[in-house]
Design a protein around this motif. Structure first.
Motif, PDB file in Angstrom:
ATOM      1  N   ASP A 274       0.814  -1.460  -0.149  1.00  0.00           N
ATOM      2  CA  ASP A 274       0.062   0.065  -0.030  1.00  0.00           C
ATOM      3  C   ASP A 274       0.817   1.350  -0.046  1.00  0.00           C
ATOM      4  O   ASP A 274       0.150   2.490   0.059  1.00  0.00           O
ATOM      5  CB  ASP A 274      -1.175   0.185   1.017  1.00  0.00           C
ATOM      6  CG  ASP A 274      -0.173  -0.018   2.545  1.00  0.00           C
ATOM      7  OD1 ASP A 274       1.121  -0.101   2.609  1.00  0.00           O
ATOM      8  OD2 ASP A 274      -0.963   0.036   3.596  1.00  0.00           O
ATOM      9  N   ARG A 311      -6.081  -0.203   0.956  1.00  0.00           N
ATOM     10  CA  ARG A 311      -5.200   0.684   0.320  1.00  0.00           C
ATOM     11  C   ARG A 311      -4.508   0.233  -0.898  1.00  0.00           C
ATOM     12  O   ARG A 311      -4.383   1.261  -1.816  1.00  0.00           O
ATOM     13  CB  ARG A 311      -4.173   1.401   1.308  1.00  0.00           C
ATOM     14  CG  ARG A 311      -4.801   2.262   2.370  1.00  0.00           C
ATOM     15  CD  ARG A 311      -4.063   3.074   3.142  1.00  0.00           C
ATOM     16  NE  ARG A 311      -3.178   1.977   4.203  1.00  0.00           N
ATOM     17  CZ  ARG A 311      -3.669   1.805   5.392  1.00  0.00           C
ATOM     18  NH1 ARG A 311      -4.568   2.663   6.128  1.00  0.00           N
ATOM     19  NH2 ARG A 311      -3.027   0.931   6.363  1.00  0.00           N
ATOM     20  N   THR A 312      -4.245  -0.934  -0.876  1.00  0.00           N
ATOM     21  CA  THR A 312      -3.400  -1.462  -2.198  1.00  0.00           C
ATOM     22  C   THR A 312      -4.311  -1.553  -3.297  1.00  0.00           C
ATOM     23  O   THR A 312      -3.957  -1.209  -4.492  1.00  0.00           O
ATOM     24  CB  THR A 312      -2.896  -2.964  -1.904  1.00  0.00           C
ATOM     25  OG1 THR A 312      -1.918  -2.773  -0.840  1.00  0.00           O
ATOM     26  CG2 THR A 312      -2.094  -3.366  -2.843  1.00  0.00           C
TER      27      THR A 312
END
Length: 442
Positions: A274, A311-312
């Motif tokens: 991320d 988030r990734t």
């Protein structure tokens, strides 16, 4: 680490033509902009030793079939440090990439800003960041290869700021150089340590760099149109009851995301981490080639999704949108991780970030529920209006167990609650949530 910048360029390109850029005149009387004693002599020695007149070699070349602008650092030239002349060449390289409409590949080996030029050297990082921003806005991919060592501003701009960051094994990587950082945690300052922390997408083995770069540039520059949902790999019959749907989705024998990705794409490359220090191995993201064209994917692997996973996935969606590459998402999670660690890592903001990235995306997105669709942690991965489901899946506002608990029902009422939630794949179609149920490949 290769012997020289040109040797590395020879390893990764089939054709390369360097271009030179004259540094702007500097108002000083010898020894550089801050008149560092002996700087002129050091420059002459570096030129004689390396055969280069600056710490970078820039030009246009082909990596496989993809034309790109390449930047290669010459570490033997004052440690590959970034000075005013370096900055001028880097700016010219990014300008050329935008003129040609091609990606930028940076082969980085630098100790950071050139001390002998003081603040004039340090402020080059702002200029580099500006050029990278313009290149992002132009929709052009940027790939960094950390060849070693990569520290200071070289890491904090060209390296960590690239769309995809690769590294050679054992490379020293970190903002702090070896002579100024605390002792005792050397592993954190390696390519492998940065990979473990989600700051590097891939550590590339010896002899594999050209092939890896060829694949990456191909999937970042050959977008497909809207992609169809994958065919179902598991059960072909829809469940009779809500609880049967839950049981089928939770079955250990049901095909998981990796099987779907492997079956759907001819080959694929992983986008990992991320870029905030986190990796969720329960989320698989990347770009793949299918029938000669590229698509991006973000897939849940059946575990509670952690903040780093959201988030990734958001990073993947934003990158694909900028490069005009369509996105496939595979939904399979009992829900977002809800332990204390997940809360401290920002579960809510991370989910919000993915919702926002999906909502803002302008490229075609396709989503398929392949297993459990557990509440908002699953919905964040779903493309509005372009959702399909497999026969062995379900999607629910919350799990039957949680719903029964909230309604103060006993365990003996969980199965009936599952029916009331209307979570079966055919229910999703009837409710207008899913477009359809995919069948097995014919």
């Amino acid at each position: 680490m290769p012997e020289s910048a040109r040797a590395l360029l020879g390893e990764v390109t089939t054709a390369f033509t360097a271009f030179t850029v004259s540094a702007p005149p500097v108002a000083s009387v010898g020894d550089g902009p801050i008149r560092w004693p002996g700087y002129d002599v050091a420059l002459e020695r570096a030129r004689a030793r390396t055969g280069e007149d600056e710490s970078v070699v820039c030009g246009v070349g082909k990596v496989g079939e993809t034309e790109a602008v390449l930047i290669a650092f010459e570490f033997g030239f004052l440690g590959g440090s970034i000075g005013g002349g370096t900055g001028s060449r880097l700016r010219a390289a990014f300008e050329r990439a935008r003129e040609l409409g091609v990606p930028v590949v940076s082969l980085i080996a630098t100790g950071g800003s050139r001390m002998q030029e003081g603040m004039r050297a340090l402020t080059q990082l702002q200029h580099i960041a500006g050029e990278m921003a313009l290149t992002r806005a132009a929709g052009l991919a940027q790939v960094a290869v950390l060849c070693g060592p990569v520290t200071g501003g070289g890491w904090a701009t060209l390296g960590a700021g690239a769309d995809v960051t690769l590294a050679l094994p054992g490379t020293q990587v970190g903002f702090a150089g070896s002579r100024v950082r605390p002792r005792g945690d050397d592993a954190a300052y390696t390519a492998e340590g940065q990979f473990a922390g989600g700051q590097v997408d891939q550590v590339v083995g010896e002899g594999e760099l050209r092939g890896t770069l060829e694949r990456w540039l191909r999937v970042l520059t050959t977008p497909a149109g809207a992609v169809p949902p994958p065919a179902a790999l598991g059960a072909g019959k829809v469940p009779a009851t809500g609880w049967a749907a839950v049981t089928a989705a939770r079955a250990r024998t049901r095909p998981r995301a990796t099987s779907y990705v492997d079956h759907y794409f001819d080959w694929w490359q992983e986008v990992r981490g991320d870029r905030c220090g986190g990796v969720d191995r329960g989320v698989l993201c990347g770009f793949g080639l299918r029938d000669g064209a590229a698509a991006a994917f973000a897939a849940q692997c059946g575990t509670p999704t952690r903040p780093a996973g959201f988030r990734t996935a958001a990073r993947l969606v934003r990158l694909a949108d900028r490069l005009r590459v369509p996105v496939l998402t595979l939904i399979d999670t009992p829900g977002a991780a809800n332990d204390g660690e997940a809360e401290r890592a920002g579960a809510g903001p991370a989910i919000a970030e993915l919702f926002s990235a999906v909502a803002a995306a302008t490229v075609p997105m396709t989503s398929l529920v392949i297993g459990e669709g557990g509440s908002g942690g699953a919905l964040a991965f779903a493309a509005p209006g372009r959702l399909w489901a497999t026969p062995d899946s379900y999607f629910s506002v919350t799990s039957p167990e949680a719903a029964a608990s909230i309604l103060k029902r006993g365990d003996d009422e969980i199965a009936a609650t599952a029916d009331q939630l209307r979570l079966r794949p055919q229910d999703l179609v009837d409710l207008g949530i899913a477009r359809g149920i995919v069948g097995p490949e014919r």
